[in-house]
Design a protein around this motif. Structure first.
Motif, PDB file in Angstrom:
ATOM      1  N   GLY A 133      43.447  36.932  23.453  1.00 26.11           N
ATOM      2  CA  GLY A 133      43.655  35.498  23.323  1.00 26.11           C
ATOM      3  C   GLY A 133      42.520  34.818  22.592  1.00 26.11           C
ATOM      4  O   GLY A 133      42.655  33.678  22.128  1.00 26.11           O
ATOM      5  N   VAL A 134      41.403  35.519  22.478  1.00 23.32           N
ATOM      6  CA  VAL A 134      40.240  35.023  21.739  1.00 23.32           C
ATOM      7  C   VAL A 134      40.291  35.607  20.333  1.00 23.32           C
ATOM      8  O   VAL A 134      40.581  36.796  20.150  1.00 23.32           O
ATOM      9  N   GLU A 135      40.036  34.790  19.331  1.00 27.10           N
ATOM     10  CA  GLU A 135      40.019  35.285  17.956  1.00 27.10           C
ATOM     11  C   GLU A 135      39.007  36.422  17.834  1.00 27.10           C
ATOM     12  O   GLU A 135      37.883  36.319  18.333  1.00 27.10           O
ATOM     13  N   CYS A 136      39.405  37.507  17.179  1.00 28.60           N
ATOM     14  CA  CYS A 136      38.521  38.679  17.130  1.00 28.60           C
ATOM     15  C   CYS A 136      37.214  38.373  16.405  1.00 28.60           C
ATOM     16  O   CYS A 136      36.196  39.025  16.661  1.00 28.60           O
ATOM     17  N   GLU A 137      37.220  37.390  15.524  1.00 25.18           N
ATOM     18  CA  GLU A 137      35.974  37.040  14.837  1.00 25.18           C
ATOM     19  C   GLU A 137      34.956  36.437  15.796  1.00 25.18           C
ATOM     20  O   GLU A 137      33.751  36.403  15.504  1.00 25.18           O
ATOM     21  N   ASP A 138      35.441  35.988  16.973  1.00 22.25           N
ATOM     22  CA  ASP A 138      34.531  35.442  17.979  1.00 22.25           C
ATOM     23  C   ASP A 138      34.050  36.501  18.961  1.00 22.25           C
ATOM     24  O   ASP A 138      33.236  36.210  19.850  1.00 22.25           O
ATOM     25  N   TRP A 139      34.568  37.722  18.860  1.00 23.02           N
ATOM     26  CA  TRP A 139      34.049  38.807  19.683  1.00 23.02           C
ATOM     27  C   TRP A 139      32.669  39.213  19.168  1.00 23.02           C
ATOM     28  O   TRP A 139      32.279  38.872  18.048  1.00 23.02           O
ATOM     29  N   THR A 140      31.947  39.956  19.983  1.00 23.06           N
ATOM     30  CA  THR A 140      30.640  40.467  19.575  1.00 23.06           C
ATOM     31  C   THR A 140      30.665  41.993  19.620  1.00 23.06           C
ATOM     32  O   THR A 140      31.564  42.600  20.208  1.00 23.06           O
ATOM     33  N   LEU A 141      29.658  42.607  19.014  1.00 20.91           N
ATOM     34  CA  LEU A 141      29.539  44.059  19.003  1.00 20.91           C
ATOM     35  C   LEU A 141      28.596  44.497  20.117  1.00 20.91           C
ATOM     36  O   LEU A 141      27.615  43.810  20.419  1.00 20.91           O
ATOM     37  N   CYS A 142      28.891  45.624  20.733  1.00 25.63           N
ATOM     38  CA  CYS A 142      28.063  46.160  21.818  1.00 25.63           C
ATOM     39  C   CYS A 142      26.628  46.371  21.324  1.00 25.63           C
ATOM     40  O   CYS A 142      26.382  47.162  20.404  1.00 25.63           O
ATOM     41  N   GLU A 143      25.674  45.671  21.935  1.00 24.12           N
ATOM     42  CA  GLU A 143      24.286  45.737  21.481  1.00 24.12           C
ATOM     43  C   GLU A 143      23.671  47.106  21.729  1.00 24.12           C
ATOM     44  O   GLU A 143      22.890  47.604  20.921  1.00 24.12           O
ATOM     45  N   GLN A 144      24.029  47.729  22.888  1.00 25.85           N
ATOM     46  CA  GLN A 144      23.466  49.049  23.186  1.00 25.85           C
ATOM     47  C   GLN A 144      23.927  50.082  22.165  1.00 25.85           C
ATOM     48  O   GLN A 144      23.128  50.895  21.681  1.00 25.85           O
ATOM     49  N   ALA A 145      25.221  50.070  21.835  1.00 23.80           N
ATOM     50  CA  ALA A 145      25.736  51.033  20.863  1.00 23.80           C
ATOM     51  C   ALA A 145      25.149  50.765  19.482  1.00 23.80           C
ATOM     52  O   ALA A 145      24.790  51.705  18.755  1.00 23.80           O
ATOM     53  N   LEU A 146      25.032  49.482  19.099  1.00 23.96           N
ATOM     54  CA  LEU A 146      24.488  49.142  17.791  1.00 23.96           C
ATOM     55  C   LEU A 146      23.031  49.584  17.676  1.00 23.96           C
ATOM     56  O   LEU A 146      22.614  50.106  16.629  1.00 23.96           O
ATOM     57  N   ALA A 147      22.266  49.414  18.745  1.00 24.21           N
ATOM     58  CA  ALA A 147      20.869  49.852  18.724  1.00 24.21           C
ATOM     59  C   ALA A 147      20.774  51.368  18.569  1.00 24.21           C
ATOM     60  O   ALA A 147      19.915  51.881  17.844  1.00 24.21           O
ATOM     61  N   ALA A 148      21.660  52.103  19.258  1.00 24.57           N
ATOM     62  CA  ALA A 148      21.657  53.562  19.147  1.00 24.57           C
ATOM     63  C   ALA A 148      22.055  53.999  17.742  1.00 24.57           C
ATOM     64  O   ALA A 148      21.503  54.957  17.194  1.00 24.57           O
ATOM     65  N   ILE A 149      23.004  53.301  17.135  1.00 26.99           N
ATOM     66  CA  ILE A 149      23.429  53.618  15.768  1.00 26.99           C
ATOM     67  C   ILE A 149      22.281  53.397  14.798  1.00 26.99           C
ATOM     68  O   ILE A 149      21.981  54.243  13.952  1.00 26.99           O
ATOM     69  N   ASP A 150      21.600  52.265  14.925  1.00 23.43           N
ATOM     70  CA  ASP A 150      20.499  51.949  14.012  1.00 23.43           C
ATOM     71  C   ASP A 150      19.322  52.905  14.190  1.00 23.43           C
ATOM     72  O   ASP A 150      18.569  53.159  13.245  1.00 23.43           O
ATOM     73  N   ALA A 151      19.173  53.438  15.421  1.00 22.07           N
ATOM     74  CA  ALA A 151      18.067  54.362  15.685  1.00 22.07           C
ATOM     75  C   ALA A 151      18.415  55.794  15.299  1.00 22.07           C
ATOM     76  O   ALA A 151      17.558  56.683  15.389  1.00 22.07           O
ATOM     77  N   GLY A 152      19.655  56.013  14.879  1.00 13.96           N
ATOM     78  CA  GLY A 152      20.079  57.368  14.532  1.00 13.96           C
ATOM     79  C   GLY A 152      20.125  58.282  15.733  1.00 13.96           C
ATOM     80  O   GLY A 152      19.905  59.500  15.612  1.00 13.96           O
ATOM     81  N   ALA A 153      20.416  57.729  16.906  1.00 10.29           N
ATOM     82  CA  ALA A 153      20.405  58.500  18.146  1.00 10.29           C
ATOM     83  C   ALA A 153      21.597  59.453  18.214  1.00 10.29           C
ATOM     84  O   ALA A 153      22.559  59.342  17.439  1.00 10.29           O
TER      85      ALA A 153
END
Length: 691
Positions: free
Chosen positions: A404-424
């Motif tokens: 019911g919320v526009e998907c553009e207003d959703w956010t990305l999981c910060e923990q997963a994004l941090a792991a991706i950026d760290a190459g974990a």
């Protein structure tokens, strides 16, 4: 007559003390009711004797399909699956295949024996070879699934279990219900409608939740039994293993979930689920619904790749030539999650509402199924559907979202994004292990099945068996066909890395490549097309060499000249900037390579891809599958997660039409099961044994 019989039966079945207090007519009713039942049974037997024609192999004038084994020419020691029907009051007395059924309760039976069981209604009984050194205790599960409005099944009495003996025989381990007993066959109660017509059910055979065989069972109903050819009929229409080898089955790690998808005659599509915790369910979607959610997923995937829902066309630049910045990467993940979540609710959500075996609590069955699938596991989507209806299972998204919320207003999981950026190591991250929960406005990459599970789409092999491993006796042998325009760093890497482990025969000439593929002395373990596509006579074809060279189409693969009975290679169709490897075209090649050329499986794509993506994913998959010898399912997942650490979600554009456990093994390997730490320990060490 049936109404009178029911009335007399009702009166005649009253308790004796009550009858003694009743007038003489009630006592007469009891006697007449019993006599009527006996007459009814005699009529049945009379019809059988008059109309029965034993079914030995093929009916007169019919010839078994190529490769099908007859019941009368099996090799010694072979075991055969037989099916049929019986009356519920005579379970060991099979009904003939040429006799229609009247409405009421019957028993569907399934037996495994050295030869076809008398009364079998199978088109061509499928032989199941059991070796002399077979291990004891391996369990085979038989599950029935209904077609809505057709043959009725009893909840809790639609799953039975067999156990394999070391001497090559099969025993009954558990009957579907305690109401009926037989020493040599499983007995399933089935309710037959009273209205004349043709009705069906589906019978699936599993080992450790892996679908081995699937049959459609069809019965003809009439007011009274009459003679009609093939009134009762079972057709084996999906086979991934027609050789039940207990020693091999013991090594199979259990699947988390098995899904069998097939087309129905009325234009709908059924998805039949079987998995851990005895989960069993069926859901049906219309052709329109399937086209809607499948089309939406693939259009979204094309948009993420090319910025156009129709995919590649001249003048369009591939979006993921370089790692994307966070806003664009996040936006793409949100769009994919939305499409994947709609697909989940359309297919899996419907299954959860009808599932058996899920937790019995006040919660909806849907969260229960989500909890079952939370931790990583092996998942197969077995297919017997039109190419356009194959499910892009890697893109299923099952973390709850507030749509019911526009998907553009959703956010990305910060923990997963941090792991991706760290190459974990994402495979060991709590999100990807299913150990975290998220608000319904947060998208996490771990919510996609392709990033959390090992997902493949095994196909029916038609005859014979689908191997779970490709045996390498000495050196690894690879055949590679390359388009001229794609010769570069990726092909140089393939040649340098793989030649260190064996031999690589690479070709940029169509005739030389076809000659190598047809040469029985080559016997490749892996065939790699890094190619373009073309069209000849209106038929899509794979193109190697120059842009003007002739292509390799379905007929050149399916004409019998390419036949890999010994080596059973995996084929990777890494076709770039071409629609040839998309499901609606690639399924012709998948069928040709697997059913005709005897390949173990085929890797393709869901959408048109770019050669840079093909090179990056291809390199990681080859390294995982050929050098590290991971199973197909794990090699696919590892390659997807590797690309994800570069902020590239398009590893989910690749699909494996192969058994999830398929992998390379050498003679020295102590384990052939293909299990890894992510999905469980070696099953050869934990296989059940019963004496």
């Amino acid at each position: 007559m049936s109404v009178l019989t029911d009335l007399l039966d009702y009166l005649g079945n009253l308790p004796l003390p009550v009858l003694l207090l009743l007038p003489l007519p009630y006592l007469a009713a009891r006697l007449v009711g019993k006599l009527t039942r006996q007459v009814y049974r005699l009529n049945w037997r009379k019809a059988e004797l008059e109309f029965e024609r034993p079914r030995q192999g093929s009916p007169p004038g019919e010839v078994p399909p190529a490769g099908a084994a007859r019941a009368d020419d099996q090799e010694p020691g072979a075991q055969v699956v037989s099916t049929g029907f019986a009356r519920d009051w005579a379970p060991d007395d099979p009904l003939p295949s040429d006799l229609t059924l009247a409405g009421g309760r019957y028993l569907f039976w399934l037996a495994v024996a050295p030869s076809a069981v008398p009364g079998s209604i199978d088109d061509f009984p499928a032989p199941l070879t059991l070796p002399d050194d077979a291990r004891t205790g391996e369990l085979i599960t038989v599950a029935l699934f209904d077609y809505p409005g057709e043959l009725g099944l009893t909840a809790g009495a639609d799953v039975g279990r067999l156990i394999l003996r070391g001497d090559g025989g099969v025993d009954i381990d558990r009957q579907p219900t305690h109401d009926f007993r037989s020493a040599d066959r499983l007995l399933f109660p089935v309710d037959v409608p009273g209205s004349p017509g043709t009705y069906r059910l589906r019978c699936n055979i599993y080992c450790r939740n892996t679908l081995l065989q699937s049959r459609v069972v069809q019965v003809t109903v009439s007011p009274t039994p009459v003679r009609r050819r093939d009134a009762l009929r079972t057709t084996l229409d999906y086979v991934t293993d027609s050789v039940l080898d207990p020693a091999s089955l013991a090594r199979l790690p259990p699947l988390r979930l098995s899904v069998f998808a097939n087309n129905n005659d009325d234009g709908t599509h059924s998805f039949r689920f079987f998995g851990d915790s005895a989960v069993k369910a069926t859901t049906v979607v219309t052709a329109g619904e399937a086209e809607d959610f499948l089309g939406r997923v693939r259009r979204t995937l094309s948009w993420v790749a090319w910025g156009d829902t129709e995919g590649w066309k001249a003048g369009i630049t591939f979006k993921y030539l370089k790692p994307r910045r966070t806003p664009t990467f996040a936006s793409d993940l949100k769009e994919l999650a939305l499409a994947g979540y709609f697909m989940w609710t359309a297919v899996i959500g419907g299954v959860a509402c009808t599932a058996e075996g899920l937790e019995d609590d006040d919660d909806s069955p849907i969260p229960a199924l989500q909890r079952l699938m939370r931790r990583p596991g092996l998942v197969e989507f077995a297919n017997k559907v039109k190419a356009s209806y194959t499910v892009p299972a890697a893109l299923l998204y099952d973390f709850d979202l507030d749509t019911g919320v526009e998907c553009e207003d959703w956010t990305l999981c910060e923990q997963a994004l941090a792991a991706i950026d760290a190459g974990a190591d994402l495979a060991g991250h709590p999100c990807f292990l299913g150990e975290t929960t998220h608000p319904q406005t947060v998208v996490c990459p771990a919510g996609f099945w392709g990033f959390r599970h090992g997902v493949t789409l095994p196909q029916s092999v038609g005859g014979g068996s689908a191997p779970t491993y490709i045996e390498v006796a000495d050196d690894l042998r690879v055949i590679m066909g390359v388009a001229d325009r794609f010769v570069g760093r990726h092909t140089a890497w393939v040649l340098s890395k793989l030649r260190a482990s064996g031999s690589v025969a690479d070709f940029q000439d169509r005739e030389q490549l076809l000659s190598a593929l047809r040469d029985r002395r080559q016997s490749p373990h892996f065939v790699y097309f890094y190619c373009h596509g073309t069209e000849a006579n209106g038929v899509p074809a794979l193109q190697v060499g120059s842009p003007t060279s002739l292509g390799i189409d379905y007929a050149q693969v399916a004409n019998g000249k390419i036949f890999w009975k010994r080596s059973r290679p995996l084929v990777f169709l890494n076709g770039c900037r071409t629609a040839v490897v998309q499901p609606k075209y690639a399924m012709n090649f998948v069928e040709a390579f697997i059913q005709r050329a005897q390949a173990s499986g085929v890797i393709g794509t869901e959408i048109i891809t770019d050669e840079s993506l093909g090179a990056r994913f291809g390199q990681r998959f080859l390294e995982n599958f050929l050098l590290r010898r991971e199973s197909v399912a794990e090699a696919m997942r590892s390659a997807r997660l590797s690309l994800l650490t570069e902020r590239d979600p398009l590893g989910m554009a690749f699909v494996a039409y192969a058994p999830p456990r398929l992998r390379l093994v050498r003679h020295a390997d102590s384990c052939l099961c293909g299990s890894i730490s992510t999905f469980g320990e070696c099953c050869a060490q934990t296989a059940p044994t019963r004496q």
